[in-house]
Design a protein around this motif. Structure first.
Motif: not given
Length: 392
Positions: A181-202
């Protein structure tokens, strides 16, 4: 050594036994293995058709990998993650040969031969780790699988974006190291509305395009709750398996896994003006009844709970007064009727009336830290864990 007790059926022999809490135990940590399995199954259902792994690093978040891993294997889990190679070596015999046992921190230089011999799969976090693993495969004359981590905005683990494409185009590497697999790790998944989640997904989607036929692994516990766009092919929950809430208390709570009770060492009555504990940080404003509990910071009970945390018994919150000591903590039991608590009684520290999130918040920390610091002087009681094929 911790005292281990298994409650309920003895699966291998089919014998029903009931175990009593040891009266000499200073505190009792009850771990519900059936709840661990229920939480893993819930995530597996919610992320399907993606697969659900189990993160069992730090001795299964302090709860005992030797007990947790077998019940998850029996429940059907086929992917396990730990942090260090030494952790993988300890549970290697508990995980089926055809299951994934992955090391999140990758391998330190010199650990490659042992990992390859034991069938341990590294997460490659740097070009150097990738080169050493490729060299080990070439020395052995066989392929060695791995996961590849890319950094999407956490600046902690993983290849930098400009390092990803050259490795993706390295045919010798790809031949020697088939990627699981290729993988990464979310920094702010404990805050569902944090913009970082969408930015990291992109960012992850863009970097993963360099490996078009390789499965994707992105979501941790919080990420598993963010929706299908974060699931990829494999999610790797950790905290949620152990009954703590990974994201701002949204949605249905996960099944509680841990209950911690501490024994009353003695009770006393003090007059107004009497100081309590080290540093005399608390003084009684009025006549007060106290109980000394057999739990302290040597047991992983945070000293930061001094004069701010609480226990619970007989329908009442019992505030901590004075400083948490190495071995004992004092609580105010004035809310209880005289004689309601006696020496040897157990009071709740973590449980149905004192959630792990609430205790962590009072301590100024997070549930991850509280769980992984649970000490080894407790009597550990493991409930459940008997899973038949029909239960899967």
């Amino acid at each position: 050594m911790p005292r281990l007790v298994q409650q309920g059926r003895e699966c291998s022999r089919g014998v029903s036994r009931v175990f009593e809490v040891q009266p000499a135990a200073p505190a009792v940590l009850t771990i519900d293995l059936d709840a661990v399995v229920a939480n893993w199954r819930r995530i597996a259902r919610e992320v399907a058709p993606a697969s659900a792994a189990a993160v069992v690093k730090a001795d299964a978040y302090g709860l005992g990998a030797a007990q947790v891993v077998p019940v998850l294997v029996a429940a059907g889990c086929q992917h396990f993650f730990v942090a260090h190679q030494s952790e993988a070596e300890k549970i290697r015999d508990l995980v089926p040969d055809d299951a994934l046992l992955a090391v999140l921190n990758g391998l330190h230089a010199g650990g490659e031969a042992a990992a390859a011999a034991m069938g341990i799969t590294p997460v490659l976090n740097s070009v150097g780790q990738a080169q050493r693993w490729q060299a080990q495969a070439e020395r052995l004359g066989r392929v060695l699988p791995a996961l590849l981590q890319v950094d999407t905005g956490m600046a902690r683990h993983g290849l930098a974006p400009d390092e990803v494409l050259p490795l993706a185009q390295d045919e010798a590497f790809r031949r020697a190291v088939p990627l699981v697999a290729v993988m990464s790790h979310l920094a702010c998944s404990d805050e569902p509305d944090h913009q970082a989640n969408a930015d990291q997904a992109k960012a992850f989607a863009a970097l993963a395009q360099g490996f078009p036929d390789v499965p994707r692994c992105f979501a941790n516990s919080g990420g598993a709750l963010l929706g299908a766009a974060f699931h990829g092919d494999l999610v790797r929950p950790g905290l949620a398996l152990y009954g703590a809430e990974p994201a701002d208390g949204r949605g249905e709570p996960f099944a509680p896994v841990v209950q911690l009770q501490a024994r009353v060492v003695q009770t006393r009555e003090i007059s107004a003006g009497t100081p309590v504990g080290y540093g005399h940080s608390w003084q009684a404003a009025k006549p007060t009844r106290l109980a000394t509990l057999s739990i302290g910071y040597a047991d992983g009970f945070p000293r930061s709970l001094s004069n701010r945390g609480a226990a619970w018994a007989r329908g009442h919150v019992l505030p901590i007064v004075g400083r948490v000591s190495m071995d004992v903590t004092v609580v105010d039991i004035s809310a209880l009727h005289a004689g309601a608590l006696a020496e040897g009684d157990l009071v709740e520290i973590i449980g149905p009336h004192r959630s792990i999130e609430a205790v962590a918040q009072e301590a100024g920390t997070i549930a991850y830290e509280l769980l992984t610091q649970l000490g080894h002087r407790y009597q550990r009681v493991y409930k459940g864990g008997c899973i038949s094929a029909v239960d899967r």
